[in-house]
Motif scaffolding. Structure first.
Motif, PDB file in Angstrom:
ATOM      1  N   PHE A 185      15.031  -1.776  13.422  1.00 30.78           N
ATOM      2  CA  PHE A 185      14.265  -2.476  14.789  1.00 30.78           C
ATOM      3  C   PHE A 185      13.111  -1.900  14.077  1.00 30.78           C
ATOM      4  O   PHE A 185      12.535  -2.225  12.769  1.00 30.78           O
ATOM      5  CB  PHE A 185      14.083  -1.936  15.799  1.00 30.78           C
ATOM      6  CG  PHE A 185      15.191  -2.822  16.524  1.00 30.78           C
ATOM      7  CD1 PHE A 185      15.087  -4.719  17.133  1.00 30.78           C
ATOM      8  CD2 PHE A 185      16.383  -2.509  16.472  1.00 30.78           C
ATOM      9  CE1 PHE A 185      15.592  -4.796  18.058  1.00 30.78           C
ATOM     10  CE2 PHE A 185      17.823  -3.848  16.926  1.00 30.78           C
ATOM     11  CZ  PHE A 185      17.658  -4.651  18.296  1.00 30.78           C
TER      12      PHE A 185
ATOM     13  N   PHE B  97      12.082  -6.894  13.826  1.00 34.74           N
ATOM     14  CA  PHE B  97      10.847  -6.457  14.026  1.00 34.74           C
ATOM     15  C   PHE B  97       9.808  -6.332  12.870  1.00 34.74           C
ATOM     16  O   PHE B  97       8.861  -6.082  12.643  1.00 34.74           O
ATOM     17  CB  PHE B  97       9.917  -5.449  14.996  1.00 34.74           C
ATOM     18  CG  PHE B  97      10.622  -5.464  16.638  1.00 34.74           C
ATOM     19  CD1 PHE B  97      11.573  -6.411  17.137  1.00 34.74           C
ATOM     20  CD2 PHE B  97      10.567  -4.611  17.410  1.00 34.74           C
ATOM     21  CE1 PHE B  97      11.920  -6.535  17.825  1.00 34.74           C
ATOM     22  CE2 PHE B  97      11.242  -4.204  18.103  1.00 34.74           C
ATOM     23  CZ  PHE B  97      11.921  -5.023  18.542  1.00 34.74           C
TER      24      PHE B  97
ATOM     25  N   ARG C 277      23.243  -2.211  31.829  1.00 31.90           N
ATOM     26  CA  ARG C 277      22.517  -3.122  30.961  1.00 31.90           C
ATOM     27  C   ARG C 277      22.294  -2.437  29.579  1.00 31.90           C
ATOM     28  O   ARG C 277      21.494  -1.199  29.485  1.00 31.90           O
ATOM     29  CB  ARG C 277      21.325  -3.478  31.376  1.00 31.90           C
ATOM     30  CG  ARG C 277      20.758  -4.951  30.352  1.00 31.90           C
ATOM     31  CD  ARG C 277      19.579  -4.521  29.815  1.00 31.90           C
ATOM     32  NE  ARG C 277      19.164  -5.853  28.517  1.00 31.90           N
ATOM     33  CZ  ARG C 277      18.375  -5.051  27.442  1.00 31.90           C
ATOM     34  NH1 ARG C 277      17.893  -3.917  27.102  1.00 31.90           N
ATOM     35  NH2 ARG C 277      17.822  -5.760  26.924  1.00 31.90           N
TER      36      ARG C 277
ATOM     37  N   ASP D 246       8.205   0.857  21.664  1.00 34.01           N
ATOM     38  CA  ASP D 246       8.602   0.169  21.926  1.00 34.01           C
ATOM     39  C   ASP D 246       8.597  -0.233  23.210  1.00 34.01           C
ATOM     40  O   ASP D 246      10.036  -0.896  23.843  1.00 34.01           O
ATOM     41  CB  ASP D 246      10.224  -0.596  21.169  1.00 34.01           C
ATOM     42  CG  ASP D 246      10.811  -1.901  21.420  1.00 34.01           C
ATOM     43  OD1 ASP D 246       9.382  -2.924  21.389  1.00 34.01           O
ATOM     44  OD2 ASP D 246      12.032  -1.895  21.137  1.00 34.01           O
TER      45      ASP D 246
ATOM     46  N   GLU E 170      23.528  -6.786  26.551  1.00 28.36           N
ATOM     47  CA  GLU E 170      22.481  -7.656  25.533  1.00 28.36           C
ATOM     48  C   GLU E 170      23.959  -8.507  24.157  1.00 28.36           C
ATOM     49  O   GLU E 170      23.390  -7.568  23.593  1.00 28.36           O
ATOM     50  CB  GLU E 170      21.476  -7.686  25.547  1.00 28.36           C
ATOM     51  CG  GLU E 170      20.888  -8.274  24.494  1.00 28.36           C
ATOM     52  CD  GLU E 170      19.444  -7.381  24.055  1.00 28.36           C
ATOM     53  OE1 GLU E 170      18.397  -8.143  24.147  1.00 28.36           O
ATOM     54  OE2 GLU E 170      19.132  -6.449  23.493  1.00 28.36           O
TER      55      GLU E 170
ATOM     56  N   HIS F 105      11.768  -9.328  29.398  1.00 27.12           N
ATOM     57  CA  HIS F 105      10.465  -8.830  28.698  1.00 27.12           C
ATOM     58  C   HIS F 105      10.482  -9.327  27.745  1.00 27.12           C
ATOM     59  O   HIS F 105       9.477  -8.956  27.074  1.00 27.12           O
ATOM     60  CB  HIS F 105      10.855  -7.630  29.191  1.00 27.12           C
ATOM     61  CG  HIS F 105      12.217  -7.152  28.636  1.00 27.12           C
ATOM     62  ND1 HIS F 105      13.368  -6.824  28.386  1.00 27.12           N
ATOM     63  CD2 HIS F 105      12.078  -6.462  27.085  1.00 27.12           C
ATOM     64  CE1 HIS F 105      14.710  -6.837  28.145  1.00 27.12           C
ATOM     65  NE2 HIS F 105      13.386  -6.305  27.081  1.00 27.12           N
ATOM     66  N   ASP F 106      11.895  -9.827  27.179  1.00 26.37           N
ATOM     67  CA  ASP F 106      11.459 -10.232  25.800  1.00 26.37           C
ATOM     68  C   ASP F 106      10.773 -12.065  25.180  1.00 26.37           C
ATOM     69  O   ASP F 106      10.945 -12.267  24.366  1.00 26.37           O
ATOM     70  CB  ASP F 106      12.571 -10.446  24.619  1.00 26.37           C
ATOM     71  CG  ASP F 106      12.909  -9.268  24.762  1.00 26.37           C
ATOM     72  OD1 ASP F 106      12.505  -7.928  24.998  1.00 26.37           O
ATOM     73  OD2 ASP F 106      14.326  -8.678  24.422  1.00 26.37           O
TER      74      ASP F 106
ATOM     75  N   ASP G 101      21.724  -2.485  26.165  1.00 28.33           N
ATOM     76  CA  ASP G 101      20.740  -3.269  24.898  1.00 28.33           C
ATOM     77  C   ASP G 101      21.674  -3.474  23.551  1.00 28.33           C
ATOM     78  O   ASP G 101      22.084  -2.781  23.105  1.00 28.33           O
ATOM     79  CB  ASP G 101      19.839  -2.183  24.782  1.00 28.33           C
ATOM     80  CG  ASP G 101      18.686  -2.452  23.971  1.00 28.33           C
ATOM     81  OD1 ASP G 101      17.616  -3.742  24.309  1.00 28.33           O
ATOM     82  OD2 ASP G 101      17.869  -2.075  22.828  1.00 28.33           O
TER      83      ASP G 101
ATOM     84  N   TYR H  47      12.649   1.682  24.487  1.00 31.92           N
ATOM     85  CA  TYR H  47      13.471   1.050  23.553  1.00 31.92           C
ATOM     86  C   TYR H  47      13.621   1.800  22.293  1.00 31.92           C
ATOM     87  O   TYR H  47      14.380   2.091  21.490  1.00 31.92           O
ATOM     88  CB  TYR H  47      13.708   0.068  23.391  1.00 31.92           C
ATOM     89  CG  TYR H  47      13.984  -1.431  24.784  1.00 31.92           C
ATOM     90  CD1 TYR H  47      15.251  -1.229  25.643  1.00 31.92           C
ATOM     91  CD2 TYR H  47      12.644  -1.784  25.740  1.00 31.92           C
ATOM     92  CE1 TYR H  47      15.692  -2.006  26.567  1.00 31.92           C
ATOM     93  CE2 TYR H  47      13.344  -3.149  26.717  1.00 31.92           C
ATOM     94  CZ  TYR H  47      14.475  -2.599  26.509  1.00 31.92           C
ATOM     95  OH  TYR H  47      14.530  -3.244  27.848  1.00 31.92           O
TER      96      TYR H  47
ATOM     97  N   HIS I 117      20.416   2.486  18.895  1.00 27.98           N
ATOM     98  CA  HIS I 117      19.030   3.617  18.251  1.00 27.98           C
ATOM     99  C   HIS I 117      18.115   4.488  18.893  1.00 27.98           C
ATOM    100  O   HIS I 117      18.497   4.557  20.197  1.00 27.98           O
ATOM    101  CB  HIS I 117      17.954   2.586  17.915  1.00 27.98           C
ATOM    102  CG  HIS I 117      17.109   1.328  18.172  1.00 27.98           C
ATOM    103  ND1 HIS I 117      18.292   0.019  18.467  1.00 27.98           N
ATOM    104  CD2 HIS I 117      16.092   2.108  18.641  1.00 27.98           C
ATOM    105  CE1 HIS I 117      17.348  -0.793  19.471  1.00 27.98           C
ATOM    106  NE2 HIS I 117      16.599   0.371  19.901  1.00 27.98           N
TER     107      HIS I 117
ATOM    108  N   ARG J 125       5.643 -10.348  22.869  1.00 25.06           N
ATOM    109  CA  ARG J 125       6.519 -10.146  23.985  1.00 25.06           C
ATOM    110  C   ARG J 125       5.514  -9.749  25.027  1.00 25.06           C
ATOM    111  O   ARG J 125       5.749  -9.624  26.052  1.00 25.06           O
ATOM    112  CB  ARG J 125       7.229  -9.816  23.860  1.00 25.06           C
ATOM    113  CG  ARG J 125       8.799 -10.675  23.018  1.00 25.06           C
ATOM    114  CD  ARG J 125       9.467  -9.198  22.562  1.00 25.06           C
ATOM    115  NE  ARG J 125       9.065  -7.968  22.102  1.00 25.06           N
ATOM    116  CZ  ARG J 125      10.015  -6.991  22.146  1.00 25.06           C
ATOM    117  NH1 ARG J 125      11.163  -7.330  22.446  1.00 25.06           N
ATOM    118  NH2 ARG J 125       9.366  -5.767  21.098  1.00 25.06           N
TER     119      ARG J 125
HETATM  120  C1  GLC Z   1      16.406  -5.453  23.250  1.00 25.65           C
HETATM  121  C2  GLC Z   1      15.207  -5.454  23.875  1.00 25.65           C
HETATM  122  C3  GLC Z   1      13.885  -5.366  23.468  1.00 25.65           C
HETATM  123  C4  GLC Z   1      14.026  -4.225  22.653  1.00 25.65           C
HETATM  124  C5  GLC Z   1      15.203  -4.419  21.214  1.00 25.65           C
HETATM  125  C6  GLC Z   1      15.089  -2.837  20.526  1.00 25.65           C
HETATM  126  O1  GLC Z   1      16.194  -6.473  22.552  1.00 25.65           O
HETATM  127  O2  GLC Z   1      15.606  -6.180  24.990  1.00 25.65           O
HETATM  128  O3  GLC Z   1      13.028  -5.240  24.142  1.00 25.65           O
HETATM  129  O4  GLC Z   1      12.558  -4.197  21.154  1.00 25.65           O
HETATM  130  O5  GLC Z   1      15.970  -4.514  22.257  1.00 25.65           O
HETATM  131  O6  GLC Z   1      16.223  -2.276  21.379  1.00 25.65           O
END
Ligand code: GLC
Length: 563
Positions: free
Chosen positions: A184, A161, A218, A73, A284, A345-346, A220, A76, A116, A419
């Motif tokens: 995810f 996802f 930042r 990912d 986030e 970026h999403d 996540d 991430y 994670h 994305r």
């Molecule tokens: C957040 C990130 C995204 C990532 C997800 C899982 O939403 O912005 O890009 O795929 O977390 O870590």
């Protein structure tokens, strides 16, 4: 009158923490600038782009994850929280980047991923080897399956996802074994924050990067981390699958998560006490309401949390007005400031999102995106700008399936949600790919750049005074210089239904015409800055402008609401 906490004048503004009204530029490292010619952006590329960012006028950068990772990912999925993936550079390069950024007075934020890790993280590998009931497994959510032979997942949760949120492991003796939770992809096992070892690990990670000089993080999926302790079935799993992460109330937004943010705030304050430099935690946070969002930014928790409702709002005056009003109301008294965001970026880039049938953004979408930018930069609080936003880059909507890398595509087969289109490497110069992104002209960037990227390259943008780039730059410069655009009041002004108009501080008026026909301008005289041409006395459709008027008693600036 709507008020954000305190301050109108320049002297007060100087004494406020830097982050309250900062403009932070999001660097998606992989796609910013490639110094080695392998088609993938890197830390040395970011370092060489710093003068460009200084010229643009941002206060700081947020670097997307560059840690060692198998890149399922794009970072991430972290395999080592304190290292640098060789694809992106090394710790020496990181130190040079932080040093250069600080010399230019640019703050550096890292992206930290606590919900994670990667399935290649040593902890997960140890958990696989150690077997059921072990301490190593208790750092994750390993549980037996349901049904005969434990063949069914432990509950009905969906992964963000696509597919179930559970995967089954094969035990050392070759038999089908326990299941582990991943909200995810299966390569991103969720950590079990009820095990104190997890919190202790992240304490060390924070300290490690703070010792290396960063200005904050930042965070996540900051509404994640804790799950309902019993991991029960979701009452409405189909809804969880259809909508955003905040919906499954058993998997997100658990009350225990707030303890973690209090702890992390203490760590930051400890560093601030040593050298007076205020560190920032920006989360986030995707939760159902602005009111719940505000809980994350109470004075002893996160400094800020992205406010995504602006990003989610349709191009409509009343939708924008509702979002802005709710955000300012709910943030008041939390100790935070609203953290506005239009792109990241999403998400599909604004030029395309607002452009409807005009994906390349030569017309309507571009005009609206320019107007939205001026609106965002006039609001009280902080703003985040995603790389390429300052170039007016549209989304690349026609990447062929075989180049798509977003795990959402792999897991759901849905092109609609992928994305990759907002992550295509930036165009810097020239007429053909790699457009100066990579050192060398024969290099193929990791995602293909369309030929029309030439129109948006930074060299063209800098040379054209009408470009997006100059609009952002002038907006940022004025924002820095005008005391009205710091924190303080926002007062709505009377306007036709398709127009939003407000006054900031004393005499700074911002108006946006969401319609297509011109309307009378809300202030006399030429605007200080406008997103498009404004003939005298009018505000054309899909256009925003700022005026400075002599005082709030300007007859054109009549307040209509006092909330
Ligand atoms: C957040 C990130 C995204 C990532 C997800 C899982 O939403 O912005 O890009 O795929 O977390 O870590």
């Amino acid at each position: 009158m709507l008020t954000a906490p305190a301050s109108n004048g320049p002297s007060q503004r100087l004494t406020l923490p830097w982050w309250r009204d900062a403009v932070i530029y999001q660097v998606y490292v992989r796609s910013f600038l490639d110094s080695t010619g392998d088609g993938i952006g890197d830390l040395a590329g970011v370092r060489s782009g710093l003068p460009y960012l200084k010229k643009l006028g941002v206060d700081g950068i947020w670097l997307s994850p560059f840690y060692p990772s198998p890149q399922h990912d794009h970072g991430y999925d972290v395999a080592d929280y304190t290292g640098v993936d060789p694809v992106y550079g090394d710790l020496g390069e990181f130190a040079l980047l932080v040093g250069d950024a600080h010399r230019l007075d640019i703050k550096v934020l890292l992206d930290i991923v606590p919900n994670h890790c990667s399935s290649e993280h040593p902890w997960f590998q140890q958990a696989l080897a150690a077997g059921p009931g072990s301490e190593a497994r208790s750092r994750f959510h390993f549980v037996p399956g349901r049904g005969p032979g434990g063949d069914l997942p432990p509950n009905n949760w969906h992964a963000m996802f696509g597919g179930p949120a559970w995967s089954r492991v094969t035990e050392a003796d070759g038999t089908p074994g326990e299941w582990y939770l991943h909200m995810f992809t299966p390569e991103q096992p969720d950590l079990n924050w009820r095990n104190p070892a997890v919190g202790a690990l992240f304490d060390q990670v924070l300290r490690c990067w703070l010792d290396r000089g960063v200005d904050g993080f930042r965070i996540d999926v900051a509404a994640g981390l804790f799950k309902h302790p019993e991991l029960p079935d979701s009452p409405d799993p189909e809804a969880d699958a259809r909508t955003r992460d905040s919906v499954n109330p058993l998997a997100w937004n658990q009350p225990e998560v707030h303890q973690v943010w209090r702890r992390w705030r203490e760590v930051c304050e400890e560093y601030t006490a040593l050298d007076g430099r205020e560190r920032l935690l920006v989360g986030e946070v995707s939760v159902p309401t602005a009111r719940e969002h505000a809980l994350y930014v109470r004075p002893d928790e996160l400094h800020q949390a992205f406010f995504f409702d602006l990003l989610g709002a349709a191009w409509d005056a009343s939708a924008f007005r509702t979002v802005i009003t709710d955000a300012l109301r709910d943030i008041a008294g939390t100790g935070s400031s609203v953290t506005w965001v239009l792109n990241n970026h999403d998400q599909v880039r604004t030029v395309t999102r607002y452009g409807e049938s005009d994906p390349k953004g030569s017309g309507l979408g571009a005009a609206r995106a320019r107007a939205a930018a001026l609106l965002m930069l006039a609001l009280p609080g902080a703003a985040y700008v995603y790389q390429g936003e300052e170039l007016g880059l549209p989304e690349v909507v026609d990447l062929p399936d075989e180049v798509l890398t977003d795990p959402i595509f792999r897991r759901t087969g849905s092109r609609a949600r992928v994305r990759d289109g907002c992550r295509v490497p930036l165009p810097w110069s020239g007429h053909a790919s790699p457009f100066g992104f990579s050192a060398g002209t024969q290099v193929k960037p990791w995602l293909p750049q369309p030929g029309w990227f030439a129109e948006h390259a930074t060299d063209r943008a800098l040379a054209d005074p009408r470009s997006f780039w100059h609009l952002y730059r002038e907006g940022l410069q004025l924002r820095r210089g005008l005391p009205q655009l710091g924190e303080g009041a926002l007062r709505w002004l009377e306007s036709p239904p398709q127009v939003l108009a407000f006054e900031r501080g004393d005499g700074l008026i911002c108006a946006v015409n969401f319609g297509t026909e011109p309307v009378p301008a809300p202030a006399a005289g030429a605007p200080l800055l406008s997103s498009g041409t404004c003939p005298a006395g009018t505000l054309p459709g899909s256009t925003a402008a700022w005026w400075v008027v002599a005082s709030a008693t300007n007859p054109h600036a009549r307040p209509i609401s006092s909330q």
